[in-house]
Write a protein that holds these residues in place. Structure first.
Motif, PDB file in Angstrom:
ATOM      1  N   ARG A  43       0.849  -1.198   0.000  1.00  0.00           N
ATOM      2  CA  ARG A  43       0.000   0.000   0.000  1.00  0.00           C
ATOM      3  C   ARG A  43       0.877   1.238   0.000  1.00  0.00           C
ATOM      4  O   ARG A  43       1.863   1.321   0.721  1.00  0.00           O
ATOM      5  CB  ARG A  43      -0.928  -0.003   1.215  1.00  0.00           C
ATOM      6  CG  ARG A  43      -1.998  -1.076   1.098  1.00  0.00           C
ATOM      7  CD  ARG A  43      -2.966  -1.036   2.250  1.00  0.00           C
ATOM      8  NE  ARG A  43      -4.030  -2.010   2.038  1.00  0.00           N
ATOM      9  CZ  ARG A  43      -4.946  -2.285   2.928  1.00  0.00           C
ATOM     10  NH1 ARG A  43      -4.956  -1.669   4.099  1.00  0.00           N
ATOM     11  NH2 ARG A  43      -5.882  -3.183   2.659  1.00  0.00           N
ATOM     12  N   ARG A  44       0.499   2.182  -0.843  1.00  0.00           N
ATOM     13  CA  ARG A  44       1.245   3.442  -0.967  1.00  0.00           C
ATOM     14  C   ARG A  44       0.270   4.609  -0.894  1.00  0.00           C
ATOM     15  O   ARG A  44      -0.926   4.438  -1.070  1.00  0.00           O
ATOM     16  CB  ARG A  44       1.972   3.502  -2.313  1.00  0.00           C
ATOM     17  CG  ARG A  44       2.941   2.367  -2.547  1.00  0.00           C
ATOM     18  CD  ARG A  44       3.581   2.442  -3.924  1.00  0.00           C
ATOM     19  NE  ARG A  44       2.659   2.385  -5.042  1.00  0.00           N
ATOM     20  CZ  ARG A  44       2.085   1.281  -5.503  1.00  0.00           C
ATOM     21  NH1 ARG A  44       2.289   0.122  -4.914  1.00  0.00           N
ATOM     22  NH2 ARG A  44       1.284   1.317  -6.548  1.00  0.00           N
ATOM     23  N   ASN A  45       0.823   5.781  -0.687  1.00  0.00           N
ATOM     24  CA  ASN A  45       0.040   7.011  -0.701  1.00  0.00           C
ATOM     25  C   ASN A  45      -1.184   6.871   0.207  1.00  0.00           C
ATOM     26  O   ASN A  45      -2.288   7.249  -0.159  1.00  0.00           O
ATOM     27  CB  ASN A  45      -0.373   7.353  -2.139  1.00  0.00           C
ATOM     28  CG  ASN A  45      -0.735   8.811  -2.284  1.00  0.00           C
ATOM     29  OD1 ASN A  45      -0.389   9.648  -1.458  1.00  0.00           O
ATOM     30  ND2 ASN A  45      -1.461   9.123  -3.339  1.00  0.00           N
ATOM     31  N   TYR A  46      -0.967   6.303   1.383  1.00  0.00           N
ATOM     32  CA  TYR A  46      -2.035   6.001   2.338  1.00  0.00           C
ATOM     33  C   TYR A  46      -2.284   7.235   3.197  1.00  0.00           C
ATOM     34  O   TYR A  46      -1.365   7.772   3.802  1.00  0.00           O
ATOM     35  CB  TYR A  46      -1.589   4.834   3.209  1.00  0.00           C
ATOM     36  CG  TYR A  46      -2.682   4.099   3.955  1.00  0.00           C
ATOM     37  CD1 TYR A  46      -3.782   4.747   4.499  1.00  0.00           C
ATOM     38  CD2 TYR A  46      -2.594   2.735   4.151  1.00  0.00           C
ATOM     39  CE1 TYR A  46      -4.756   4.058   5.177  1.00  0.00           C
ATOM     40  CE2 TYR A  46      -3.558   2.029   4.837  1.00  0.00           C
ATOM     41  CZ  TYR A  46      -4.644   2.703   5.349  1.00  0.00           C
ATOM     42  OH  TYR A  46      -5.610   2.012   6.034  1.00  0.00           O
ATOM     43  N   SER A  47      -3.531   7.665   3.266  1.00  0.00           N
ATOM     44  CA  SER A  47      -3.904   8.813   4.083  1.00  0.00           C
ATOM     45  C   SER A  47      -5.217   8.539   4.791  1.00  0.00           C
ATOM     46  O   SER A  47      -6.072   7.809   4.282  1.00  0.00           O
ATOM     47  CB  SER A  47      -4.094  10.067   3.216  1.00  0.00           C
ATOM     48  OG  SER A  47      -2.895  10.469   2.616  1.00  0.00           O
ATOM     49  N   LEU A  48      -5.375   9.151   5.956  1.00  0.00           N
ATOM     50  CA  LEU A  48      -6.639   9.144   6.681  1.00  0.00           C
ATOM     51  C   LEU A  48      -7.080  10.589   6.844  1.00  0.00           C
ATOM     52  O   LEU A  48      -6.257  11.453   7.166  1.00  0.00           O
ATOM     53  CB  LEU A  48      -6.477   8.501   8.064  1.00  0.00           C
ATOM     54  CG  LEU A  48      -6.095   7.028   8.098  1.00  0.00           C
ATOM     55  CD1 LEU A  48      -5.839   6.590   9.535  1.00  0.00           C
ATOM     56  CD2 LEU A  48      -7.174   6.175   7.457  1.00  0.00           C
ATOM     57  N   PHE A  49      -8.369  10.823   6.641  1.00  0.00           N
ATOM     58  CA  PHE A  49      -8.945  12.157   6.776  1.00  0.00           C
ATOM     59  C   PHE A  49     -10.080  12.080   7.777  1.00  0.00           C
ATOM     60  O   PHE A  49     -10.910  11.170   7.713  1.00  0.00           O
ATOM     61  CB  PHE A  49      -9.492  12.656   5.435  1.00  0.00           C
ATOM     62  CG  PHE A  49      -8.462  12.713   4.351  1.00  0.00           C
ATOM     63  CD1 PHE A  49      -7.731  13.864   4.134  1.00  0.00           C
ATOM     64  CD2 PHE A  49      -8.221  11.606   3.545  1.00  0.00           C
ATOM     65  CE1 PHE A  49      -6.772  13.919   3.128  1.00  0.00           C
ATOM     66  CE2 PHE A  49      -7.272  11.653   2.540  1.00  0.00           C
ATOM     67  CZ  PHE A  49      -6.540  12.817   2.329  1.00  0.00           C
ATOM     68  N   LEU A  50     -10.134  13.037   8.678  1.00  0.00           N
ATOM     69  CA  LEU A  50     -11.156  13.044   9.712  1.00  0.00           C
ATOM     70  C   LEU A  50     -12.120  14.193   9.464  1.00  0.00           C
ATOM     71  O   LEU A  50     -11.718  15.358   9.371  1.00  0.00           O
ATOM     72  CB  LEU A  50     -10.499  13.185  11.086  1.00  0.00           C
ATOM     73  CG  LEU A  50     -11.403  13.080  12.293  1.00  0.00           C
ATOM     74  CD1 LEU A  50     -12.130  11.730  12.322  1.00  0.00           C
ATOM     75  CD2 LEU A  50     -10.589  13.280  13.563  1.00  0.00           C
ATOM     76  N   ALA A  51     -13.410  13.862   9.356  1.00  0.00           N
ATOM     77  CA  ALA A  51     -14.455  14.862   9.179  1.00  0.00           C
ATOM     78  C   ALA A  51     -15.139  15.121  10.519  1.00  0.00           C
ATOM     79  O   ALA A  51     -14.975  14.356  11.483  1.00  0.00           O
ATOM     80  CB  ALA A  51     -15.481  14.379   8.148  1.00  0.00           C
ATOM     81  N   GLU A  52     -15.902  16.165  10.558  1.00  0.00           N
ATOM     82  CA  GLU A  52     -16.643  16.513  11.762  1.00  0.00           C
ATOM     83  C   GLU A  52     -17.517  15.340  12.204  1.00  0.00           C
ATOM     84  O   GLU A  52     -18.058  14.607  11.375  1.00  0.00           O
ATOM     85  CB  GLU A  52     -17.516  17.738  11.472  1.00  0.00           C
ATOM     86  CG  GLU A  52     -17.990  18.439  12.705  1.00  0.00           C
ATOM     87  CD  GLU A  52     -18.613  19.785  12.395  1.00  0.00           C
ATOM     88  OE1 GLU A  52     -19.654  20.068  13.003  1.00  0.00           O
ATOM     89  OE2 GLU A  52     -18.075  20.517  11.551  1.00  0.00           O
ATOM     90  N   GLY A  53     -17.618  15.151  13.498  1.00  0.00           N
ATOM     91  CA  GLY A  53     -18.457  14.099  14.034  1.00  0.00           C
ATOM     92  C   GLY A  53     -17.809  12.728  14.076  1.00  0.00           C
ATOM     93  O   GLY A  53     -18.445  11.746  14.426  1.00  0.00           O
ATOM     94  N   GLY A  54     -16.537  12.632  13.677  1.00  0.00           N
ATOM     95  CA  GLY A  54     -15.826  11.363  13.758  1.00  0.00           C
ATOM     96  C   GLY A  54     -15.864  10.512  12.506  1.00  0.00           C
ATOM     97  O   GLY A  54     -15.454   9.357  12.522  1.00  0.00           O
ATOM     98  N   ARG A  55     -16.342  11.063  11.404  1.00  0.00           N
ATOM     99  CA  ARG A  55     -16.322  10.303  10.143  1.00  0.00           C
ATOM    100  C   ARG A  55     -14.887  10.265   9.639  1.00  0.00           C
ATOM    101  O   ARG A  55     -14.260  11.289   9.396  1.00  0.00           O
ATOM    102  CB  ARG A  55     -17.229  10.956   9.110  1.00  0.00           C
ATOM    103  CG  ARG A  55     -17.248  10.199   7.801  1.00  0.00           C
ATOM    104  CD  ARG A  55     -18.327  10.752   6.879  1.00  0.00           C
ATOM    105  NE  ARG A  55     -18.287  10.067   5.611  1.00  0.00           N
ATOM    106  CZ  ARG A  55     -18.024  10.649   4.455  1.00  0.00           C
ATOM    107  NH1 ARG A  55     -17.811  11.951   4.397  1.00  0.00           N
ATOM    108  NH2 ARG A  55     -17.994   9.949   3.344  1.00  0.00           N
TER     109      ARG A  55
END
Length: 127
Positions: A43-55
Motif C-alpha cells: 500500500r502506498r500514498n495512504y492517508s486518513l482524513f477526519l471529518a466533523e463528528g468522527g467520520r
C-alpha cells in the motif's frame, strides 16, 4: 513508454466521538513496525482524513489489493494494531482494516484527462 496506474481505494469508518482525541493521538505517530507492514503489503500514498463528528475517510493505492489484504491479515503486527484500534469505531464487525465500508470512485481527474488525450506527464505538461 507505458505507465502503470495503481488501483485507488477509499473507505470510511465512524469513530466514537468520545474517543476522537485518543484515536488522533494513536496516529501521531503510528507504530514504526505497523508503518513498515503497510508498506510491505504494497500500500502506498495512504492517508486518513477526519471529518466533523468522527467520520474517518481513508485512501491508499496498491497494485494488488487482494494480496495487500492477505498480507495484512497474516501479519502479527497488524493483528495487534487492529485489535487496539477496534474499540474506537461505531458498529464495526471485525477488524477495522477488513470491515471498513468501501467507497466507489466516480471521478478521477487524471483518468479523464488521459481518456481525453490530455493527461499531464510527470513533468507537469500535457502529453
Amino acid at each position: 513508454m507505458t505507465s502503470h496506474t495503481p488501483a485507488r481505494f477509499c473507505f470510511e469508518l465512524q469513530i466514537k466521538p468520545e474517543l476522537l482525541d485518543e484515536y488522533i493521538a494513536r496516529h501521531t505517530p503510528v507504530w514504526p513496525e505497523m508503518l513498515a507492514e503497510i508498506a510491505a503489503a504494497g500500500r502506498r500514498n495512504y492517508s486518513l482524513f477526519l471529518a466533523e463528528g468522527g467520520r474517518l475517510v481513508g485512501y491508499y493505492e496498491t497494485d494488488d489489493d487482494v494480496a495487500a489484504q492477505a498480507y495484512l491479515a497474516q501479519s502479527e503486527v497488524a493483528a495487534r494494531w487492529e485489535a487496539e484500534m477496534g474499540k474506537f469505531f461505531v458498529d464495526l464487525a471485525g477488524r477495522p482494516d477488513q470491515a471498513a465500508t468501501p467507497l466507489t470512485e466516480i471521478f478521477n481527474l487524471h483518468d479523464q484527462l488521459a481518456a481525453a488525450g490530455d493527461a499531464p506527464t510527470e513533468e507537469g505538461t500535457a502529453s
